[in-house]
Design a protein around this motif. Structure first.
Motif, PDB file in Angstrom:
ATOM      1  N   UNK A  63       0.908  -1.321  -0.166  1.00  0.00           N
ATOM      2  CA  UNK A  63      -0.129   0.461   0.098  1.00  0.00           C
ATOM      3  C   UNK A  63       0.586   1.152   0.024  1.00  0.00           C
ATOM      4  N   UNK A  64       1.978   1.035   1.163  1.00  0.00           N
ATOM      5  CA  UNK A  64       2.739   2.333   1.218  1.00  0.00           C
ATOM      6  C   UNK A  64       3.399   2.616  -0.233  1.00  0.00           C
ATOM      7  N   UNK A  65       4.107   1.532  -0.735  1.00  0.00           N
ATOM      8  CA  UNK A  65       4.322   1.399  -2.462  1.00  0.00           C
ATOM      9  C   UNK A  65       3.349   2.367  -2.959  1.00  0.00           C
ATOM     10  N   UNK A  66       2.493   1.915  -3.595  1.00  0.00           N
ATOM     11  CA  UNK A  66       0.953   2.336  -4.572  1.00  0.00           C
ATOM     12  C   UNK A  66       1.004   3.567  -4.081  1.00  0.00           C
ATOM     13  N   UNK A  67       0.676   4.178  -2.947  1.00  0.00           N
ATOM     14  CA  UNK A  67       0.814   5.454  -2.384  1.00  0.00           C
ATOM     15  C   UNK A  67       1.963   6.396  -3.051  1.00  0.00           C
ATOM     16  N   UNK A  68       3.156   5.487  -3.028  1.00  0.00           N
ATOM     17  CA  UNK A  68       4.435   6.559  -3.450  1.00  0.00           C
ATOM     18  C   UNK A  68       4.539   6.650  -5.141  1.00  0.00           C
ATOM     19  N   UNK A  69       3.089   5.836  -5.548  1.00  0.00           N
ATOM     20  CA  UNK A  69       3.019   5.966  -7.093  1.00  0.00           C
ATOM     21  C   UNK A  69       3.380   4.106  -7.272  1.00  0.00           C
ATOM     22  N   UNK A  70       3.991   3.568  -6.888  1.00  0.00           N
ATOM     23  CA  UNK A  70       4.127   2.095  -8.013  1.00  0.00           C
ATOM     24  C   UNK A  70       3.212   1.557  -7.924  1.00  0.00           C
ATOM     25  N   UNK A  71       3.578   0.782  -8.823  1.00  0.00           N
ATOM     26  CA  UNK A  71       2.120  -0.100  -8.869  1.00  0.00           C
ATOM     27  C   UNK A  71       2.404  -1.910  -9.009  1.00  0.00           C
ATOM     28  N   UNK A  72       1.550  -2.887  -8.322  1.00  0.00           N
ATOM     29  CA  UNK A  72       1.984  -3.751  -7.658  1.00  0.00           C
ATOM     30  C   UNK A  72       1.040  -4.971  -9.289  1.00  0.00           C
ATOM     31  N   UNK A  73       1.770  -5.611  -9.289  1.00  0.00           N
ATOM     32  CA  UNK A  73       1.706  -6.914 -10.976  1.00  0.00           C
ATOM     33  C   UNK A  73       0.765  -8.061 -10.450  1.00  0.00           C
ATOM     34  N   UNK A  74       0.040  -8.590 -10.845  1.00  0.00           N
ATOM     35  CA  UNK A  74      -0.140  -9.800 -10.026  1.00  0.00           C
ATOM     36  C   UNK A  74      -0.112 -10.886 -10.646  1.00  0.00           C
ATOM     37  N   UNK A  75       0.674 -12.479 -10.209  1.00  0.00           N
ATOM     38  CA  UNK A  75       0.393 -13.305 -11.313  1.00  0.00           C
ATOM     39  C   UNK A  75       0.116 -14.661 -10.883  1.00  0.00           C
ATOM     40  N   UNK A  76      -0.147 -14.870 -11.751  1.00  0.00           N
ATOM     41  CA  UNK A  76      -0.331 -17.182 -11.100  1.00  0.00           C
ATOM     42  C   UNK A  76       1.290 -17.692 -11.701  1.00  0.00           C
ATOM     43  N   UNK A  77       1.864 -17.264 -12.562  1.00  0.00           N
ATOM     44  CA  UNK A  77       2.611 -18.658 -13.343  1.00  0.00           C
ATOM     45  C   UNK A  77       4.079 -17.829 -13.249  1.00  0.00           C
ATOM     46  N   UNK A  78       5.545 -18.241 -13.683  1.00  0.00           N
ATOM     47  CA  UNK A  78       6.561 -18.459 -13.313  1.00  0.00           C
ATOM     48  C   UNK A  78       6.871 -17.700 -14.652  1.00  0.00           C
ATOM     49  N   UNK A  79       5.821 -17.534 -15.679  1.00  0.00           N
ATOM     50  CA  UNK A  79       5.783 -17.466 -17.064  1.00  0.00           C
ATOM     51  C   UNK A  79       6.338 -15.793 -17.130  1.00  0.00           C
ATOM     52  N   UNK A  80       5.700 -14.891 -16.040  1.00  0.00           N
ATOM     53  CA  UNK A  80       5.520 -13.789 -16.031  1.00  0.00           C
ATOM     54  C   UNK A  80       6.925 -12.922 -16.063  1.00  0.00           C
ATOM     55  N   UNK A  81       7.173 -11.869 -16.684  1.00  0.00           N
ATOM     56  CA  UNK A  81       9.283 -12.087 -16.210  1.00  0.00           C
ATOM     57  C   UNK A  81       8.999 -10.892 -14.836  1.00  0.00           C
ATOM     58  N   UNK A  82       9.624 -11.393 -14.389  1.00  0.00           N
ATOM     59  CA  UNK A  82      10.016 -10.383 -13.072  1.00  0.00           C
ATOM     60  C   UNK A  82      10.391  -9.193 -13.554  1.00  0.00           C
ATOM     61  N   UNK A  83      11.304  -9.281 -14.457  1.00  0.00           N
ATOM     62  CA  UNK A  83      12.666  -8.269 -14.688  1.00  0.00           C
ATOM     63  C   UNK A  83      11.805  -7.338 -15.330  1.00  0.00           C
ATOM     64  N   UNK A  84      10.928  -7.210 -15.899  1.00  0.00           N
ATOM     65  CA  UNK A  84      10.313  -6.098 -16.052  1.00  0.00           C
ATOM     66  C   UNK A  84       9.503  -5.299 -15.775  1.00  0.00           C
ATOM     67  N   UNK A  85       8.831  -6.142 -14.998  1.00  0.00           N
ATOM     68  CA  UNK A  85       8.320  -5.612 -13.973  1.00  0.00           C
ATOM     69  C   UNK A  85       8.758  -4.330 -12.830  1.00  0.00           C
ATOM     70  N   UNK A  86      10.282  -4.901 -12.597  1.00  0.00           N
ATOM     71  CA  UNK A  86      11.463  -4.717 -11.595  1.00  0.00           C
ATOM     72  C   UNK A  86      12.169  -3.528 -12.286  1.00  0.00           C
ATOM     73  N   UNK A  87      11.922  -3.331 -13.665  1.00  0.00           N
ATOM     74  CA  UNK A  87      12.876  -2.118 -14.652  1.00  0.00           C
ATOM     75  C   UNK A  87      11.999  -1.565 -14.283  1.00  0.00           C
ATOM     76  N   UNK A  88      11.052  -1.528 -13.224  1.00  0.00           N
ATOM     77  CA  UNK A  88       9.979  -0.010 -13.280  1.00  0.00           C
ATOM     78  C   UNK A  88      10.017  -0.020 -11.921  1.00  0.00           C
ATOM     79  N   UNK A  89      10.293  -0.461 -10.847  1.00  0.00           N
ATOM     80  CA  UNK A  89      10.534  -0.511  -9.820  1.00  0.00           C
ATOM     81  C   UNK A  89       8.943  -0.848  -9.136  1.00  0.00           C
ATOM     82  N   UNK A  90       8.003  -1.285 -10.042  1.00  0.00           N
ATOM     83  CA  UNK A  90       6.863  -1.943  -9.676  1.00  0.00           C
ATOM     84  C   UNK A  90       7.430  -3.800  -8.607  1.00  0.00           C
ATOM     85  N   UNK A  91       6.034  -4.006  -8.363  1.00  0.00           N
ATOM     86  CA  UNK A  91       6.504  -5.109  -7.740  1.00  0.00           C
ATOM     87  C   UNK A  91       5.803  -6.743  -7.620  1.00  0.00           C
ATOM     88  N   UNK A  92       6.310  -7.396  -8.831  1.00  0.00           N
ATOM     89  CA  UNK A  92       5.446  -8.621  -9.187  1.00  0.00           C
ATOM     90  C   UNK A  92       4.842  -9.614  -7.660  1.00  0.00           C
TER      91      UNK A  92
END
Lengths: 437, 437
Positions: A63-92
């Motif tokens: 919630x604090x990350x979101x307040x600071x303008x960062x995004x949360x990405x939810x996933x059900x599978x290890x095929x979702x590349x965390x590197x790309x999410x993390x590159x935007x300071x978002x959290x998978x």
């Protein structure tokens, strides 16, 4: 912790009564299964804490990350590349899918003979008890198995922000091209969501964070080769499970810290079980929190699990992403190459997986393989028959267990697992016989 | 017919005793279900004959084609482009998959919760009772559902000549490109097998033959719009089923011949059932010979089936292939375009199918839809819930029936179907109440 977070859960739209009941069951299960183990490494304290705060402090952080303008990405599978999410300071984050919930409601939307994992994902959503799915700015589905692929069409009517990623079915050039196209499309979607443009520096940083997490788990896996094994399989599985929820940098530090401790144990020849305890390689479907049924049965039966050939385990973290490329496209290509190697049973044919099972069996000095198939998970269930055949022909004792999230078959599975442990003909470990209080 | 063909069946490696037993059951079932119907069109005599010779004369013809250097290609799916096969003067045949056989042997290779269609394909092979699979110079598998995709890996160990075709999961540009690549690869494989180089003239001829077959079935379908409907659904289904086995040119002539007769019936207002008989659109999984259970129950319950939204039915033959292109590549592209429109539930999302169901319901003047889901067929079973919901919301009465090839649930399904026919509130047709002798 309930009163501290009640407002937060309310704001997320959770059903507080149902959620409280869930946390109570989860807490009790954790206490019975994990805290009752003897001689656990001290480093597990951190993971105990994470688990006790998995719907509390961790959600507050998000919630604090979101307040600071960062995004949360939810996933059900290890095929979702965390590197790309993390590159935007978002959290998978991995989304809840490890226990039956709101089954009656679920079965109004999905056939009864859908696997527990998918039903559970729907149950947590319909029952309003998963703060992760409610926190997610984007939920990523992927066309892996038929069950997930088709049920995402229905999930799409329940959540406002589902993004579906297509996946290949064959390890062909066309399959590689399809994955590449989808990862570039995903990168654009994440850029669109976050407003952050991913450049080479950002992506390299994302790769570094995720690689470090993988390296820490690789280090943990290596230590499990020792006999006696310095950590129970249940605890090692838990660490893998926590990797889907925790802050990756803090997680990496905590895994490395417990590894320091385990190295001492290995040097001193110490472990929760004595030397010679039957060593099981677990192979098959992923096990998501709190799906601890089968490993709990196995380690109650006088064996110890030394590795997980699973998405929540080695299949999910096996390969590092090459970060040597200078240009963005090279790094993207490296990500595609890394994920394209995942030996999920949705691929046909899927010979790498069999080789990996054999390799892990040898590396972790296994005495037997237990194949875990989720009932109605067609890719793994169908693949399990030839896997069992080839392993047995290679002299590797193998037991196939197909089950779901219910507790109805515990006694039956226990009987089969005990017979299997007896079959692999080693002295059993009395220390592993902790029991439910 | 047994003595005439015994040597041929022996040469094909069939298990003569098991095969005789199968033919007896098949013959008896056909007599009870089809020949007992009242007031059938005379044109059905041809299809009765085809069915009586489906493992006899037709196989003899295929053997003669093979002796003359032509090839036989076996398939389990309407995604295998017959135009390309036919362009080399080869014959495409559907392989046996409509009845339980050698179940115990099958369940040593496949999980019990695999759909009947797949289990049946294995059963016919393992039990050595399918002369089509044994005659095939190439067996084509395709990555449609998880069940088929993964079981082909196992079938590959049972047959010497399996060719697997990859298929897309989404109707995207990448999906179209994948299908195109696979159809060109298939063309090369067929050229390699036959030694025939496919040019535009050959391919155009192939398209013409297959289009004519489709046009004849379209003509038959159109005639079923009439009230009273001039032909029972069981007979129309049988014609669709025969289209997978018969010589396409002779088949086309025979369908057109029965259409001539049906046109007279329509003009004279005649049919097997009186005007006002409840009209059912059947939608869902394919029904392969001798899988006649559900249509038989429906037409025994006083309703008549007016259309099949199914691969063995309108989904399989809906669109013609454009043959106007001059160059080979244009014709190939037209084939890709035609097959890419198939609204199989393996695609996600799959909105066209719902539109087609509604359209067919309107065109064929349905009074209700019965959705047929094969137990453990995840794509159709999962899709059936939203299909049912949307249809009911559109005011279209819908009944979902999930079943397999066993006869155990006949009474239960009959009760549900009868209640449904009653619900759609029309006068029932006493002429449809033919019964098993």
């Amino acid at each position: 912790m309930a009163h501290d977070y009640e407002q937060m859960w309310k704001d997320l739209g959770l059903d507080l009564a149902a959620h409280d009941a869930l946390l109570q069951v989860l807490g009790k299960g954790y206490e019975d299964i994990f805290l009752s183990q003897s001689d656990r490494p001290q480093g597990m304290d951190y993971f105990n804490f994470v688990m006790s705060e998995v719907h509390g402090l961790r959600i507050k952080e998000l919630m604090e990350e979101k307040k600071a303008g960062r995004k949360v990405i939810g996933s059900y599978c290890v095929f979702v590349p965390e590197e790309i999410v993390r590159a935007t300071d978002s959290t998978l984050v991995g989304l809840c899918a490890g226990a039956d919930f709101a089954t009656e409601e679920v079965e109004r939307l999905l056939p009864r003979n859908t696997c527990s994992l998918i039903k559970s994902a729907f149950g947590f959503k319909l029952g309003k008890v998963c703060p992760y799915v409610e926190s997610s700015d984007m939920i990523v589905g992927e066309n892996t198995c038929d069950g997930k692929k088709k049920s995402y069409e229905i999930l799409d009517t329940l959540v406002p922000n589902l993004y579906v990623m297509d996946l290949p079915q064959m390890k062909s050039n066309e399959g590689h091209a399809l994955l590449k196209g989808e990862y570039f499309r995903f990168k654009e979607a994440i850029e669109g969501l976050t407003g952050v443009t991913i450049d080479a520096t950002r992506l390299r940083k994302g790769i570094e964070i995720v690689n470090n997490k993988r390296k820490a788990i690789h280090r943990l896996s290596e230590l499990r080769r020792a006999d006696p094994v310095p950590i129970f399989g249940l605890d090692a599985l838990l660490i893998n499970q926590v990797s889907f929820y925790d802050d990756p940098i803090r997680f990496t530090e905590s895994v490395n810290k417990i590894c320091d401790e385990l190295e001492v144990r290995v040097r001193e020849g110490k472990g929760g079980c004595p030397q010679g305890t039957p060593r099981i390689l677990l192979s098959g479907c992923p096990m998501v929190v709190p799906n601890w049924k089968l490993p709990w049965i196995i380690e109650q039966s006088g064996a110890v699990i030394v590795g997980e050939e699973s998405c929540v385990g080695e299949r999910g973290i096996r390969n590092l992403t090459d970060d040597s490329g200078a240009a963005l496209d090279e790094l993207m290509e490296a990500i595609v190459d890394r994920y394209f190697k995942i030996d999920c049973a949705v691929f046909t044919p899927n010979p790498d997986r069999l080789e990996h099972v054999k390799q892990m069996y040898a590396d972790y000095r296994g005495n037997g393989v237990i194949h875990y198939g989720l009932q109605f998970c067609q890719p793994y269930q169908i693949e399990s028959l030839p896997v069992e055949k080839v392993l047995e022909e290679s002299g590797i004792p193998t037991l196939r267990v197909d089950t779901d999230y219910s507790m109805e078959d515990v006694e039956q599975i226990k009987t089969r697992v005990e017979a299997f442990v007896e079959r692999i003909g080693m002295s059993t470990c009395s220390a592993c016989h902790f029991s439910l209080s």
